[in-house]
Design a protein around this motif. Structure first.
Motif, short mmCIF file in Angstrom:
data_model
loop_
_atom_site.label_atom_id
_atom_site.label_comp_id
_atom_site.label_asym_id
_atom_site.label_seq_id
_atom_site.Cartn_x
_atom_site.Cartn_y
_atom_site.Cartn_z
N MET A 6 0.85 -1.19 0.00
CA MET A 6 0.00 0.00 0.00
C MET A 6 0.89 1.24 0.00
SD MET A 6 -3.17 0.99 0.17
CE MET A 6 -4.06 2.47 0.53
N SER A 7 0.66 2.11 -0.94
CA SER A 7 1.49 3.31 -1.03
C SER A 7 0.74 4.51 -0.46
CB SER A 7 1.87 3.56 -2.49
OG SER A 7 0.70 3.78 -3.26
N ASN A 8 1.48 5.55 -0.21
CA ASN A 8 0.91 6.80 0.29
C ASN A 8 0.99 7.88 -0.77
OD1 ASN A 8 0.29 5.95 2.97
ND2 ASN A 8 2.47 5.98 3.42
N LEU A 9 0.80 7.53 -2.01
CA LEU A 9 0.91 8.48 -3.11
C LEU A 9 -0.19 9.54 -3.04
CD1 LEU A 9 1.59 5.97 -6.01
CD2 LEU A 9 3.25 7.50 -4.95
N GLU A 10 0.21 10.77 -3.36
CA GLU A 10 -0.76 11.86 -3.47
C GLU A 10 -0.51 12.56 -4.79
OE1 GLU A 10 -1.28 14.43 0.00
OE2 GLU A 10 0.07 13.06 1.07
N LEU A 11 -1.59 12.93 -5.46
CA LEU A 11 -1.47 13.62 -6.73
C LEU A 11 -2.28 14.91 -6.70
CD1 LEU A 11 -0.41 13.55 -9.67
CD2 LEU A 11 -2.58 12.47 -10.30
N TYR A 12 -1.62 16.01 -6.98
CA TYR A 12 -2.28 17.30 -7.13
C TYR A 12 -2.58 17.45 -8.61
CZ TYR A 12 -1.01 18.25 -2.34
OH TYR A 12 -0.90 18.19 -0.98
N GLU A 13 -3.86 17.61 -8.92
CA GLU A 13 -4.28 17.62 -10.32
C GLU A 13 -5.43 18.58 -10.55
OE1 GLU A 13 -6.25 13.97 -11.60
OE2 GLU A 13 -6.48 13.39 -9.51
N LEU A 14 -5.72 18.78 -11.82
CA LEU A 14 -6.80 19.66 -12.25
C LEU A 14 -7.69 18.88 -13.20
CD1 LEU A 14 -8.01 22.57 -12.51
CD2 LEU A 14 -6.44 22.91 -14.41
N GLU A 15 -8.97 18.93 -12.96
CA GLU A 15 -9.91 18.23 -13.82
C GLU A 15 -9.80 18.75 -15.25
OE1 GLU A 15 -14.66 17.15 -13.96
OE2 GLU A 15 -13.76 17.83 -12.09
N GLY A 16 -9.72 17.82 -16.20
CA GLY A 16 -9.65 18.20 -17.60
C GLY A 16 -8.23 18.49 -18.09
N CYS A 17 -7.25 18.37 -17.22
CA CYS A 17 -5.85 18.63 -17.58
C CYS A 17 -5.27 17.39 -18.27
CB CYS A 17 -5.06 18.97 -16.32
SG CYS A 17 -3.27 18.90 -16.52
N PRO A 18 -4.81 17.52 -19.53
CA PRO A 18 -4.29 16.35 -20.23
C PRO A 18 -3.01 15.80 -19.61
CG PRO A 18 -3.96 18.34 -21.53
CD PRO A 18 -4.80 18.72 -20.36
N TYR A 19 -2.21 16.66 -19.01
CA TYR A 19 -0.97 16.20 -18.36
C TYR A 19 -1.29 15.40 -17.10
CZ TYR A 19 0.81 19.70 -21.55
OH TYR A 19 1.07 20.41 -22.69
N CYS A 20 -2.31 15.85 -16.39
CA CYS A 20 -2.77 15.11 -15.20
C CYS A 20 -3.35 13.77 -15.60
CB CYS A 20 -3.80 15.93 -14.43
SG CYS A 20 -3.18 17.53 -13.86
N ALA A 21 -4.11 13.75 -16.69
CA ALA A 21 -4.71 12.51 -17.17
C ALA A 21 -3.65 11.48 -17.54
CB ALA A 21 -5.62 12.80 -18.37
N LYS A 22 -2.55 11.95 -18.09
CA LYS A 22 -1.43 11.07 -18.44
C LYS A 22 -0.90 10.37 -17.19
CE LYS A 22 2.84 11.79 -21.01
NZ LYS A 22 3.65 12.86 -21.58
N VAL A 23 -0.80 11.12 -16.10
CA VAL A 23 -0.30 10.56 -14.84
C VAL A 23 -1.33 9.62 -14.21
CG1 VAL A 23 0.45 11.11 -12.49
CG2 VAL A 23 1.25 12.50 -14.41
#
Length: 86
Positions: free
Chosen positions: A1-18
């Motif tokens: 189990m990891s403790n990963l956190e992702l800061y993202e923006l809805e509709g962001c193609p770069y975020c979607a890639k991640v």
């Protein structure tokens, strides 16, 4: 189990890639949606020193705030992918 956190923006193609890579690797992560306005992204600026997204946090591996989708995807593959050291 990891403790990963992702800061993202809805509709962001770069975020979607991640998020696509996270899903592909079957990794659980906590998503933090940031405001559309860069001026209101205090939380992500506090951790990363900039307002762009995506930003990945992986405290288990000493990653405080990794920006840039290509760097994040490469990191995820190296750290959690098939070639990762067990």
């Amino acid at each position: 189990m990891s403790n990963l956190e992702l800061y993202e923006l809805e509709g962001c193609p770069y975020c979607a890639k991640v998020t696509s890579k996270l899903d592909e690797l079957g990794l659980d992560y906590e998503s933090h949606m940031v405001p559309r306005s860069h001026d209101e992204r205090d939380e992500v600026k506090e951790i990363s020193g900039q307002t762009g997204v995506p930003v990945l946090v992986d405290p288990d591996n000493g990653v405080d705030a990794m920006p840039e989708s290509d760097d994040i995807v490469e990191y995820l593959e190296e750290t959690y992918g098939d070639g990762a050291a067990a």
